[in-house]
Scaffold this active site. Structure first.
Site, PDB file in Angstrom:
ATOM      1  N   CYS A  76     -15.592 111.969  32.175  1.00 39.10           N
ATOM      2  CA  CYS A  76     -15.163 112.912  33.206  1.00 39.10           C
ATOM      3  C   CYS A  76     -14.069 113.779  32.577  1.00 39.10           C
ATOM      4  O   CYS A  76     -12.945 113.318  32.351  1.00 39.10           O
ATOM      5  CB  CYS A  76     -14.632 112.103  34.394  1.00 39.10           C
ATOM      6  SG  CYS A  76     -14.296 113.061  35.850  1.00 39.10           S
TER       7      CYS A  76
ATOM      8  N   CYS B  35      -8.112 122.316  19.510  1.00 42.73           N
ATOM      9  CA  CYS B  35      -8.355 122.374  18.057  1.00 42.73           C
ATOM     10  C   CYS B  35      -9.782 122.713  17.658  1.00 42.73           C
ATOM     11  O   CYS B  35     -10.062 122.892  16.482  1.00 42.73           O
ATOM     12  CB  CYS B  35      -7.933 121.074  17.398  1.00 42.73           C
ATOM     13  SG  CYS B  35      -9.050 119.677  17.729  1.00 42.73           S
TER      14      CYS B  35
ATOM     15  N   CYS C 116      -8.859 113.723  22.218  1.00 42.01           N
ATOM     16  CA  CYS C 116      -9.465 114.268  21.012  1.00 42.01           C
ATOM     17  C   CYS C 116      -8.961 113.473  19.814  1.00 42.01           C
ATOM     18  O   CYS C 116      -7.755 113.289  19.647  1.00 42.01           O
ATOM     19  CB  CYS C 116      -9.107 115.748  20.864  1.00 42.01           C
ATOM     20  SG  CYS C 116      -9.673 116.480  19.313  1.00 42.01           S
TER      21      CYS C 116
ATOM     22  N   CYS D 111      -6.767 116.034  17.307  1.00 41.45           N
ATOM     23  CA  CYS D 111      -5.420 116.534  17.603  1.00 41.45           C
ATOM     24  C   CYS D 111      -4.662 115.694  18.633  1.00 41.45           C
ATOM     25  O   CYS D 111      -3.491 115.965  18.899  1.00 41.45           O
ATOM     26  CB  CYS D 111      -5.477 117.985  18.046  1.00 41.45           C
ATOM     27  SG  CYS D 111      -6.231 118.255  19.672  1.00 41.45           S
TER      28      CYS D 111
ATOM     29  N   CYS E  14     -13.036 120.719  21.686  1.00 39.27           N
ATOM     30  CA  CYS E  14     -11.666 120.566  22.167  1.00 39.27           C
ATOM     31  C   CYS E  14     -11.046 121.941  22.382  1.00 39.27           C
ATOM     32  O   CYS E  14     -11.123 122.814  21.510  1.00 39.27           O
ATOM     33  CB  CYS E  14     -10.849 119.758  21.155  1.00 39.27           C
ATOM     34  SG  CYS E  14      -9.099 119.596  21.601  1.00 39.27           S
TER      35      CYS E  14
END
Length: 131
Positions: free
Chosen positions: A120, A51, A97, A100, A48
């Protein structure tokens, strides 16, 4: 189990570039075929961009022709959360995510075997960690 991160949008705004903030926190999209990770062929993990939560492996990355980095599976089932998205007059599944809550992209049922999934993902929403 993923340890959740809670930050205010003001805190995220201070931590992220304006471009990353627009995609990750405001659910924006980068233009197709412009992302820095679209053609990345190196071996490693994609995490991510907000985070650092591990999300995807280079082992599951493939060229979908869509203009965004595409993966057919996540590194762990609890790495992401899938949410219904009816924005822009379409019904899609948003990928966020699970650590977060940042927007990553969307998942579709037109990917390769063994999952038939195509995650995607915006290049701006992920970082690459070489292994």
């Amino acid at each position: 189990m993923v340890d959740k991160i809670k930050k205010s949008e003001d805190e995220w705004k201070k931590l992220l570039s304006p471009e990353k903030f627009r995609v990750l926190r405001e659910k924006g999209t980068e233009r197709p075929f412009t992302g820095k990770l679209l053609r990345n062929k190196k071996y490693g993990k994609y995490v991510c961009g907000a985070c650092g939560n591990p999300l995807f492996s280079s082992d599951t990355k493939f060229d979908s022709g869509s203009g965004w980095p595409s993966f057919y599976d996540v590194v762990r089932k609890d790495a992401v959360e899938l949410k219904n998205d009816a924005s822009l007059g379409m019904n899609r599944i948003e990928v966020v995510c699970n650590r977060c809550g940042s927007h990553l992209g969307h998942v579709f049922d037109d990917g390769p075997r063994p999952t038939n999934k195509r995650y995607c993902i915006n290049s701006l929403s992920i970082d690459f960690k070489k292994e």
